[in-house]
Scaffold this active site. Structure first.
Site, PDB file in Angstrom:
ATOM      1  N   LYS A 212      -3.585  12.120   5.886  1.00 48.34           N
ATOM      2  CA  LYS A 212      -4.739  12.822   5.330  1.00 48.34           C
ATOM      3  C   LYS A 212      -5.287  13.891   6.274  1.00 48.34           C
ATOM      4  CE  LYS A 212      -5.931   9.742   1.657  1.00 48.34           C
ATOM      5  NZ  LYS A 212      -6.939   8.957   0.947  1.00 48.34           N
ATOM      6  N   ARG A 247      -2.143   1.961   2.032  1.00 45.92           N
ATOM      7  CA  ARG A 247      -1.356   2.829   1.143  1.00 45.92           C
ATOM      8  C   ARG A 247      -0.744   3.930   2.002  1.00 45.92           C
ATOM      9  NH1 ARG A 247      -2.009   7.621  -1.702  1.00 45.92           N
ATOM     10  NH2 ARG A 247      -1.126   7.666  -3.806  1.00 45.92           N
TER      11      ARG A 247
END
Length: 268
Positions: A212, A247
């Site tokens: 991210k 995840r």
């Protein structure tokens, strides 16, 4: 659910996801990638057919089903691995579960559609409720919180109670703080530093930090595919706090990191 942290492997059948958009849009490529993630030790596969990266445009229900459902059916023919459908649309979730998915992973915490809660109860599958401020297209414009930890926790607790009231079994509800979804760097770091409070709500927590952009804010030279070290550091912070699953895009590396982490813990 076992005490071992589960690894959810990401399969994006999209042309525009932030780190692997287009790589697995073709059905053969997507199925091959799913097989590889299973072989690498994934406990869950998360199938996404609509990008939710910042600035992304919505996808029609028809297109989302056309991308996701054949892949889910193909995986289910070969494997009993739990499959999650990453969607905010009840009709997509319904079609995915009919094809073999076991989990509905919703970035809007079942709030996008008026019938989302009732459909989740009808399907009887596990549901993952994520916090997101705003919508993917605009969520990073000007996110603001007075107390991000308290507000995210309160929102997720309220959505969990709404799901229970609609008929979703409590033991089938997961929570996700939504790292990177309508949050600045300081918001993401505060949530990661205080994950114990979310875990303390009593629901299993899914943590998605893989590749991210907050990692690039700390290391501007790192492209999306160069953020594995930061992804592992953030994931292990979540493991320390008690999350139930992470995840990830990089399954093999994460499985190895968790194996070493567990070995150190059990050697005490």
């Amino acid at each position: 659910m076992s005490n071992r942290v589960k690894v959810m492997g990401v399969v994006n059948v999209t042309p525009d996801s932030f780190s692997d958009g287009g790589r697995f849009l073709a059905p053969d490529a997507a199925l091959a990638h799913a097989r590889m993630l299973i072989a690498q030790g994934a406990d869950i596969l998360d199938i996404g057919a609509e990008s939710t990266r910042p600035g992304s445009d919505p996808v029609s229900t028809h297109d989302e089903i056309a991308r996701a459902v054949p892949l889910i059916a193909a995986i289910r023919e070969e494997s009993a691995i739990p499959i999650s459908i990453d969607t905010m649309k009840p009709d997509v979730a319904r079609a995915a579960v009919a094809a073999g998915a076991n989990i509905w992973n919703d970035v809007t915490a079942l709030s996008h559609s008026p019938d989302a809660l009732s459909v989740a109860a009808e399907l009887g599958c596990e549901v993952m409720l994520m916090h997101m401020q705003g919508a993917p297209r605009t969520m990073q414009a000007q996110p603001h919180y007075d107390d991000v930890v308290a507000q995210v926790n309160a929102y997720l607790a309220s959505r969990a109670q709404a799901a229970i009231a609609a008929g979703v079994a409590r033991e089938k509800i997961w929570l996700d703080p939504g790292i990177g979804f309508g949050k600045r760097l300081e918001h993401n770091l505060a949530l990661l530093a205080n994950l114990e409070s979310l875990v303390g709500l009593g629901f299993p927590v899914l943590l998605g930090v893989s590749r991210k952009s907050f990692i690039a804010m700390l290391d501007p030279a790192a492209s999306a595919t160069q953020r594995l070290p930061g992804s592992l550091a953030a994931a292990l912070a979540g493991v320390q706090a008690g999350v139930a699953a992470v995840r990830v895009h990089d399954v093999a590396q994460t499985v190895q990191a968790l194996r070493v982490w567990d070995a150190i813990k059990t050697a005490r």
